[in-house]
Design an enzyme around this catalytic site. Structure first.
Site, PDB file in Angstrom:
ATOM      1  N   ASP A 109       1.118  -0.964  -0.193  1.00  0.00           N
ATOM      2  CA  ASP A 109      -0.124  -0.054  -0.349  1.00  0.00           C
ATOM      3  C   ASP A 109       0.864   1.425   0.156  1.00  0.00           C
ATOM      4  O   ASP A 109       2.365   1.157   0.353  1.00  0.00           O
ATOM      5  CB  ASP A 109      -1.046  -0.311   1.492  1.00  0.00           C
ATOM      6  CG  ASP A 109      -1.943   1.001   1.690  1.00  0.00           C
ATOM      7  OD1 ASP A 109      -2.575   1.644   0.213  1.00  0.00           O
ATOM      8  OD2 ASP A 109      -1.553   1.939   2.450  1.00  0.00           O
ATOM      9  N   THR A 157      -0.044   5.280   1.079  1.00  0.00           N
ATOM     10  CA  THR A 157      -0.253   6.173   2.730  1.00  0.00           C
ATOM     11  C   THR A 157       0.181   5.394   3.547  1.00  0.00           C
ATOM     12  O   THR A 157      -0.866   3.959   4.264  1.00  0.00           O
ATOM     13  CB  THR A 157      -1.945   6.891   2.401  1.00  0.00           C
ATOM     14  OG1 THR A 157      -1.584   7.183   1.295  1.00  0.00           O
ATOM     15  CG2 THR A 157      -1.456   7.515   3.189  1.00  0.00           C
ATOM     16  N   ASP A 169      -1.450  -1.178   6.075  1.00  0.00           N
ATOM     17  CA  ASP A 169      -1.435  -0.358   7.078  1.00  0.00           C
ATOM     18  C   ASP A 169      -3.165   0.331   7.854  1.00  0.00           C
ATOM     19  O   ASP A 169      -3.360  -0.264   8.331  1.00  0.00           O
ATOM     20  CB  ASP A 169      -0.873   0.835   7.489  1.00  0.00           C
ATOM     21  CG  ASP A 169      -1.335   1.982   6.974  1.00  0.00           C
ATOM     22  OD1 ASP A 169      -1.817   1.887   5.824  1.00  0.00           O
ATOM     23  OD2 ASP A 169      -1.255   3.261   7.235  1.00  0.00           O
TER      24      ASP A 169
END
Length: 756
Positions: free
Chosen positions: A412, A414, A612
């Site tokens: 991922d 961000t 996250d």
């Protein structure tokens, strides 16, 4: 022998009726209902009766439409799938589980200490005082050996009731045979090795669980509840659902609940690893383990004690050692094969040599498969413990083994490839002031603020060497912005809602703000009185370790590195180009991330996903191995992930992969040590060159060798601490690189070497 399953255990069966132990059902009515519904769809299943209180499930089935094995395999598959669904992690009781683990260690320790004392007394009597020691069945040593065999006999009886043959029965039979033949000392040597192995396994398990629990033990011991308008301090364990808990600045949240009144900035980094404080107000949810940074809130408790999310995470990762790696199953199979081989060779030695003594020695050599069983379990348990000491949670040996085999790694963007601390990226000047004068106003207004955007402004001011101006009044509005009086004029810095509240017109500049937001930037406005002076755009920095980690993974055998993000093409492509990622899927919705993972797995690749946030949960569950940053980034992310990096350090990905490869290498070395020493011992025993006592000593030496070799996993000097980081990596901007998009309909960027 019954087939072994990873997520269930067949505990009883009759014609047309089966009963299973399903650990993930424990106290989970929702999971029990879901499993019942899915199992009823299986052809041949007549009825399903789950019992979540004792984690069991009974199934009635038609023998003409399905078999016992097919039904058990299907249930095992369903149980594994449901355990990985976000929100469907097993809720394990903290007190009883911890107490049971402690009792196991104490019992194993007492058994090992008692047998060690007996062995020491025999050594002193024989070696120092030169006195004979009786080894008959009715001698003190014989009676002690017989008593020490009782736990093994109980385990063997349980195996017989379940119609399977285990190692404990073979071991108990060998010890009884040795004692009956007047070799009680040899029997005690085997018992001593077995008890030592049991104690070591229980002790490592307890240390690992304790290390894992210590990572997340961040709750307060006392808290305040509101009773008839008065605040009363009480121990956390006395708080009940429905109580109104009062939380002040600087206090830790100890319950899960909903804000009843008040406003506060909450630091959720202990739970999700994010540095940015979150505004929580009426109707919002707060979780145990977070911290009130500013403000006062009244929270209506919904979940307390073991029911809180934090406790659920602790219980879930405490169960990590029960999730065996496939290679541990290989060790068990190898031990069983060696036992069968030992039985045949014992009989063959007796037939060929006619010597019962030689046959008995061969039997004793193969009677203790502890070393073979420990070959895999000891290094894997040690590796999980080593990772926990570095604040990395591995939920089981299976995931430790599989991460080293992954050939595709997906990230991922961000919060994963970029860090959680924003930096100023754009300053749009709409005034007659210079950029430095404009920025100095923002710096002066924010100098006493500790919001992440304020910290980014202060960091930029420090880099430019600016000094704040004097100011008289500074008012901070939680989650919106700040107002300050500078040189008798009012300066506002904040979001659109804050500007609207203070009468600052944004209509003419809204297109600029939308353009910055389209580039993935967080926008803040700067105004003097009611006149807009400038717009600032913030974005998270690329993690300094991101590029070295990607280069390290590529050099380590990873054939594909992929970025999957919800960001727009421009922002996603710029980051991918900076990091040398050749495949990037952008503008991806959470549900689509899992589909992309499924496509990447389709050709037979093993896929590792690193994310996250809550939008990564489905992808983490779909991947062969899912790694969650910052203790999971979100509640559902950690429940779906297999490994969590509590410290929010991307270098942990390389560390766990290196740990996996090192651990498996040690496991295979242990296999050779255990198997080789047993085969040599059998050969020497068959030739009459090894006595029964020496056969017992052989167990001591090769078990000690395997434990010493396994302990090398705990040596930090043997593990990669993470690739070196270039000093300039943290300063690379997010914007400024142009990448051509190919195939916008599929929203995938293909980055060629020349583009970067």
């Amino acid at each position: 022998m019954e087939t072994k399953y990873n997520n269930i255990k067949l505990i009883h069966y009759l014609d047309g009726r089966l009963r299973f132990r399903v650990p993930c059902l424990l106290r989970r009515t929702d999971l029990a209902q879901r499993l019942q519904e899915r199992l009823m769809l299986v052809d041949g299943v007549l009825w399903v009766k789950p019992n979540h209180a004792c984690a069991s499930l009974a199934v009635g089935y038609s023998r003409t439409k399905t078999s016992r094995g097919e039904l058990a395999a299907k249930l095992d598959e369903l149980a594994m799938t449901l355990r990985r669904v976000p929100g469907a992690a097993p809720l394990l009781p903290q007190g009883p589980a911890a107490e049971k683990t402690g009792n196991n260690v104490r019992w194993a320790g007492l058994r090992f200490a008692g047998l060690s004392a007996v062995m020491a007394a025999v050594f002193v009597r024989k070696s120092l005082f030169k006195l004979a020691v009786s080894q008959t069945l009715l001698s003190p040593l014989g009676l002690i050996a017989a008593a020490g065999t009782l736990p093994l006999l109980c385990k063997a009886a349980a195996d017989i009731r379940e119609r399977r043959f285990g190692l404990d029965g073979f071991l108990a039979a060998s010890i009884i045979t040795a004692t009956a033949m007047g070799e009680a000392l040899t029997a005690l040597e085997i018992l001593w090795i077995d008890s030592g192995a049991e104690f070591l396994t229980a002790w490592i398990g307890q240390r690992s669980r304790r290390a894992i629990s210590d990572i997340l033990q961040v709750s307060a011991k006392n808290t305040f509840i509101s009773i008839d308008g008065k605040e009363v301090e009480v121990p956390v364990e006395q708080v009940q659902p429905g109580d109104l808990v009062v939380l002040h600045t600087g206090e830790k949240v100890s319950i899960d609940g909903v804000v009843d009144s008040g406003r506060a900035m909450i630091d959720e980094s202990p739970i999700n690893g994010r540095a940015e404080f979150i505004l929580r107000q009426k109707g919002d949810t707060v979780l145990a383990g977070t911290l009130v940074r500013e403000g006062v809130i009244f929270v209506r408790a919904r979940k307390v004690g073991d029911a809180t999310y934090l406790s659920r995470v602790i219980h879930m990762v405490e169960d990590a050692l029960e999730n065996q790696a496939p290679i541990q199953g290989v060790a068990d199979q190898l031990a069983m094969r060696l036992l069968k081989l030992g039985g045949l060779l014992t009989l063959g030695t007796l037939v060929l040599t006619g010597s019962f003594w030689r046959a008995f020695t061969v039997l004793l050599v193969m009677a203790c498969p502890c070393a073979t069983v420990l070959s895999a379990s000891a290094p894997i348990s040690a590796a999980i413990h080593a990772a926990a000491r570095r604040k990395i949670l591995i939920k089981g040996g299976r995931y430790l083994e599989e991460i080293g085999e992954a050939d595709t790694v997906c990230f991922d963007k961000t919060g994963t490839l970029t860090n959680s601390q924003p930096a100023l990226k754009r300053l749009v000047n709409l005034s007659y002031l210079s950029d430095e004068e404009l920025f100095q106003l923002a710096y002066t207004a924010e100098m006493h603020n500790f919001h992440p955007l304020a910290l980014a402004i202060k960091q930029e001011a420090a880099d430019l060497g600016l000094e704040p101006s004097s100011h008289a009044v500074c008012q901070y509005q939680l989650g919106e912005g700040v107002t300050a009086r500078i040189n008798s004029k009012t300066v506002h810095v904040g979001n659109r809602k804050f500007m609207d509240r203070h009468g600052v017109g944004l209509a003419k500049s809204w297109g600029i703000a939308r353009e910055l937001e389209g580039q993935g930037l967080t926008v803040a406005f700067l105004a003097l009185e009611d006149e807009l002076l400038g717009i600032m755009g913030f974005a998270n920095r690329i993690r300094p370790e991101a590029r070295p980690i990607i280069d390290h993974l590529t050099a380590d055998g990873v054939s594909r590195v992929v970025m999957i993000t919800g960001e727009e093409a421009a922002t996603a492509g710029a980051v991918a180009a900076k990091l040398g990622i050749e495949q990037c899927h952008y503008s991806v919705m959470p549900r689509d991330k899992a589909s992309i993972l499924a496509e990447l797995r389709a050709p037979g690749h093993k896929v590792l996903m690193v994310g996250d946030g809550i939008n990564d949960a489905l992808a983490l569950a779909e991947a062969d191995v899912g790694i969650a940053m910052g203790a999971g980034g979100s509640e559902v992310a950690i429940e779906a992930a297999d490994i969590a990096l509590v410290n929010d350090d991307l270098a942990g990905v390389a560390y766990v992969r290196d740990l996996s490869k090192r651990t498996l290498k040690i496991v295979h070395q242990n296999f050779w040590i255990a198997t080789g020493s047993n085969l040599v011992g059998m050969a020497l025993g068959a030739m009459g060159l090894l006595s029964p006592v020496a056969a017992g000593l052989l167990h001591i030496f090769h078990t000690a060798g395997i434990l010493a070799n396994s302990a090398r996993v705990l040596n930090p000097g043997l593990m990669t601490q993470g690739p070196g980081l270039p000093p300039s990596a943290a300063e690379e901007p997010l914007l400024g690189s142009h990448v051509e998009a190919v195939g916008n309909k599929v929203k995938t960027l293909v980055l060629l070497p020349g583009n970067a």
